[in-house]
Design an enzyme around this catalytic site. Structure first.
Site, short mmCIF file in Angstrom:
data_model
loop_
_atom_site.label_atom_id
_atom_site.label_comp_id
_atom_site.label_asym_id
_atom_site.label_seq_id
_atom_site.Cartn_x
_atom_site.Cartn_y
_atom_site.Cartn_z
N SER A 82 -42.74 81.41 -73.38
CA SER A 82 -42.62 81.80 -74.80
C SER A 82 -43.21 80.68 -75.64
O SER A 82 -43.25 79.52 -75.19
CB SER A 82 -41.13 81.96 -75.15
OG SER A 82 -40.96 82.01 -76.54
N TYR A 98 -32.62 78.54 -74.40
CA TYR A 98 -33.80 79.40 -74.28
C TYR A 98 -35.08 78.57 -74.32
O TYR A 98 -35.92 78.64 -73.42
CB TYR A 98 -33.80 80.46 -75.39
CG TYR A 98 -34.92 81.45 -75.26
CD1 TYR A 98 -34.82 82.53 -74.39
CD2 TYR A 98 -36.11 81.31 -75.98
CE1 TYR A 98 -35.85 83.45 -74.25
CE2 TYR A 98 -37.15 82.21 -75.85
CZ TYR A 98 -37.02 83.29 -74.98
OH TYR A 98 -38.05 84.19 -74.84
#
Ligand SMILES: NC(=O)c1ccc[n+]([C@@H]2O[C@H](COP(=O)([O-])OP(=O)(O)OC[C@H]3O[C@@H](n4cnc5c(N)ncnc54)[C@H](OP(=O)(O)O)[C@@H]3O)[C@@H](O)[C@H]2O)c1
Length: 213
Positions: A93, A106
């Site tokens: 990401s 995350y």
């Protein structure tokens, strides 16, 4: 799917947050004799302050994003190396480039995937195997339908979002070119470039603080 795309497809369902199921999947992956591509795509977010998120959820995220990926790469690679071809895409990401408050685990797990993929590609030089860390930005999928993300689609302008098909196209193009870190979309590449510059990082923090209000 087999008929539509004229391919041989098998499904091995597994909950990747469960180490026993990952172990079973490892054996199944290692036994595929003609594995062309391994895509470690499974992932989820749990937005919120680290201390307010259940410890179990953080551990599950590390298990799914990192441990399952590492184990499946390890299972797939011996066969790929002996055949002299194969590709691995680890779905990361653009959060990997930011120490993102309210997404601490995350962004840290995604940063791991970037560094891991780069090191792995270096080790695999000359084997015919390609490794990619795919770093999408905001993409229309079911990711933001989960609790905690309710207002993302409402508050973040459409301008910043990509369609999944476009992300996939850029990823496969980058794979052919041997680019390890793939950031799809010009806007996402610009965001990462800005974040990597200290003045831009300050502006990004201020913007993130406004979004949290
Ligand atoms: N969408 C974005 O804006 C965005 C941006 C950057 C990176 N990403 C990354 O892109 C990847 C794909 O996400 P997405 O956007 O396509 O979101 P999504 O539509 O929510 O899909 C996530 C996928 O991960 C699977 N998954 C989650 N937990 C799992 C578990 N414990 N075991 C097995 N499978 C599990 C889900 O399976 P089930 O459907 O069976 O639960 C689903 O297929 C993720 O790694 C995510 O971090 C997404």
């Amino acid at each position: 799917m087999q008929r539509k795309f004229n391919v041989n497809a098998q499904v091995f369902p597994a909950d990747l947050s469960d180490p026993t199921q990952v172990k079973r999947l490892e054996t199944q992956v290692a036994e595929i004799g003609d594995l062309e591509i391994l895509i470690n795509n499974a992932g989820f977010g749990v937005p919120g302050k680290f201390v307010e998120i259940q410890a179990e959820r953080n551990a599950e995220m590390i298990q799914v994003h990192i441990l399952a990926t590492v184990r499946l790469c390890r299972a797939a690679l011996p066969g790929m190396i002996s055949r002299g071809r194969g590709s691995i895409i680890n779905v990361s990401s653009i959060a990997a480039f930011m120490a993102t408050p309210r997404n601490a685990t995350y962004s840290a797990t995604k940063a791991y995937l970037n560094v891991f993929s780069e090191a792995l590609q270096d080790e695999l030089k000359g084997t015919g195997i390609r490794v990619q860390a795919l770093c999408p930005g905001l993409t229309h999928t079911e990711f933001h339908d989960h609790p905690g993300y309710e207002d993302y689609k409402r508050r973040i302008p459409e301008f910043f979002w990509m369609q999944a098909e476009d992300v996939v196209r850029e990823s496969l193009d980058a794979l052919k070119k041997g680019r390890v870190i793939c950031i799809p979309g010009f806007k996402n590449r610009l965001i990462v470039a800005i974040i990597r510059n200290w003045l831009g990082a300050l502006a990004a923090k201020a913007l993130a603080a406004r979004l949290r209000q």
